[in-house]
Design an enzyme around this catalytic site. Structure first.
Site, short mmCIF file in Angstrom:
data_model
loop_
_atom_site.label_atom_id
_atom_site.label_comp_id
_atom_site.label_asym_id
_atom_site.label_seq_id
_atom_site.Cartn_x
_atom_site.Cartn_y
_atom_site.Cartn_z
N TYR A 294 57.32 -7.35 122.70
CA TYR A 294 58.39 -8.04 121.96
C TYR A 294 59.17 -8.97 122.89
O TYR A 294 59.38 -10.15 122.60
CB TYR A 294 59.31 -6.98 121.34
CG TYR A 294 60.60 -7.49 120.75
CD1 TYR A 294 60.63 -8.07 119.49
CD2 TYR A 294 61.81 -7.37 121.45
CE1 TYR A 294 61.82 -8.52 118.94
CE2 TYR A 294 63.00 -7.81 120.90
CZ TYR A 294 63.00 -8.39 119.65
OH TYR A 294 64.18 -8.84 119.11
N ILE B 144 70.64 -9.92 110.24
CA ILE B 144 71.44 -11.03 110.77
C ILE B 144 71.32 -12.25 109.85
O ILE B 144 72.33 -12.89 109.51
CB ILE B 144 71.00 -11.37 112.21
CG1 ILE B 144 71.25 -10.16 113.12
CG2 ILE B 144 71.75 -12.60 112.73
CD1 ILE B 144 70.63 -10.26 114.51
N GLY C 295 63.41 5.78 124.17
CA GLY C 295 62.85 4.48 123.81
C GLY C 295 63.81 3.35 124.15
O GLY C 295 63.55 2.19 123.84
N ILE D 34 56.05 -16.98 108.44
CA ILE D 34 56.12 -18.09 109.41
C ILE D 34 54.75 -18.38 110.03
O ILE D 34 54.60 -19.34 110.77
CB ILE D 34 57.19 -17.88 110.51
CG1 ILE D 34 57.00 -16.55 111.23
CG2 ILE D 34 58.59 -17.99 109.92
CD1 ILE D 34 57.90 -16.38 112.45
N GLY E 90 62.87 -7.72 105.05
CA GLY E 90 64.03 -8.26 104.32
C GLY E 90 64.08 -7.70 102.91
O GLY E 90 63.09 -7.18 102.39
N ALA F 80 61.18 -12.46 112.76
CA ALA F 80 60.40 -11.95 113.89
C ALA F 80 59.91 -10.55 113.58
O ALA F 80 60.54 -9.80 112.82
CB ALA F 80 61.25 -11.91 115.17
N SER G 267 66.55 -12.59 122.45
CA SER G 267 66.95 -11.19 122.54
C SER G 267 67.31 -10.82 123.97
O SER G 267 66.72 -11.36 124.92
CB SER G 267 65.80 -10.29 122.07
OG SER G 267 66.09 -8.94 122.36
#
Ligand SMILES: NC(=O)c1ccc[n+]([C@@H]2O[C@H](COP(=O)([O-])OP(=O)(O)OC[C@H]3O[C@@H](n4cnc5c(N)ncnc54)[C@H](O)[C@@H]3O)[C@@H](O)[C@H]2O)c1
Length: 324
Positions: free
Chosen positions: A149, A17, A279, A63, A41, A84, A125
């Site tokens: 999460y 994203i 899942g 981060i 990434g 994240a 999310s």
């Protein structure tokens, strides 16, 4: 709002994203800083933006690193916070979920306040909803999550509100549904279904569906998601949470059949079903009304078109590999 020459940090900017947000920001002629640990990434995800002549600086940092965040935020006007740890990683390593997603997000917000950043657009999310108690899930749906999460995303949402109340840090946070598109990683639960199905179809083998195929996803094409982010930044709306949803359910079986058709194997291949835990939640179906009404955002890429682009992207990567 004119973003020309504005300094904009995208955490997780080399991910799925984030890199599409960077593409949008380059079109807007912003000065972009990609802040990414590169755990998932890839620099190649920024090739397109760089080829467009984008003013892009890549800072490879985590981060969890408060000093690096402090430095990068100096002179920054706006922040898109996408970095994240992903769902499976958080389940495997709950402490990492706490340290990256919760502490890391806190660090980002703290650095934003210190540097006088004007607005943060952040990734929450639909996982905060857990299994839907009613469908489609709107933003009033309770936090029915029971995974690490999702817990981290709930905690982050609370921190966005608390930073807004104490420091006036404007924000919009998005509860994305199931985002897919070119540059998608392979590990995410429903995304690896897409890649797995395509690999099998390519090999002339039937795609294997985990479970009975009735689990649903609400598929949102990544360029639509990036557009929602820019709209939220430019909008005066603050202190709000929004679904980014197509408002349509697709079963995993329908997805397998669609990919078979798009690959020209209709009638030649049929999905097979394996009795195992997929899942996935039983159904994901988000209500897009609030984002439409308050931000004017609606998705515009039909699943068939989006999947066509994924297939094209996958084929182009395959060809590149064969050329080298
Ligand atoms: N893709 C989806 O369907 C979906 C759905 C709901 C929410 N989200 C959220 O949207 C955001 C972006 O997701 P995505 O699909 O682009 O995932 P992604 O994994 O492709 O991108 C995340 C990026 O963050 C980077 N990153 C991870 N941990 C980091 C850390 N500690 N410090 C710095 N960088 C770090 C990764 O290297 C990666 O480039 C995430 O916050 C994710 O939780 C995604």
């Amino acid at each position: 709002m004119d973003l020309t020459n504005k300094q904009i940090v995208v955490t997780g900017g080399a991910g799925l994203i984030g890199s599409h947000i960077v593409d949008e920001l380059v079109r807007e002629k912003a000065r972009v800083i990609v802040y990414d640990s590169m755990i998932r990434g890839k620099r190649e995800h920024l090739d397109h933006a760089i080829a467009q002549g984008g003013d892009i600086r890549i800072v490879e940092a985590d981060i969890r690193d408060r000093d690096a965040l402090h430095d990068v935020m100096q002179g920054t006007d706006y922040v898109f916070h996408q970095a994240a740890s992903w769902l499976r990683l958080c389940q495997e390593n709950p402490r990492l979920s706490l340290e990256t997603n919760i502490h890391g997000t806190f660090n980002v917000l703290e650095a934003c306040v210190e540097a006088g950043v004007k607005k943060v657009v952040a990734a929450s999310s639909s996982s905060v909803y857990g299994e839907g108690l009613y469908l489609p899930t709107d933003e009033k749906h309770p936090f029915n999550n029971d995974l690490f999460y999702g817990a981290s995303k709930v905690a982050n949402e609370q921190h966005y509100r608390a930073f807004y109340k104490k420091y006036g840090l404007d924000f919009v946070a998005f509860r994305y549904l199931n985002v897919y598109g070119p540059r998608q990683p392979h590990e995410a639960a429903y995304m690896d279904a897409i890649m797995h199905f395509l690999n099998r179809i390519d090999a002339g083998e039937p795609p294997v569906v985990r479970g009975d195929g009735t689990a649903t996803v609400d598929l949102v094409y990544v360029a639509d998601v990036a557009r929602a982010n820019i709209m939220a930044l430019k909008s005066p709306v603050t202190n709000e949470f929004f679904n980014v949803a197509s408002g349509t359910e697709t079963t995993i079986k329908e997805l397998a059949l669609l990919l078979i058709r798009l690959c020209g194997m209709e009638g030649k291949l049929q999905p097979v079903f394996e009795s195992m835990d997929s899942g996935l939640v039983a159904r994901r179906w988000g209500d897009p009304a609030k984002a439409r009404d308050m931000l004017g955002f609606v998705t515009t890429t039909p699943v068939e078109e989006g999947m066509r682009r994924v297939i094209e992207w996958r084929n182009s990567k395959k060809n590149q590999r064969e050329d080298t």
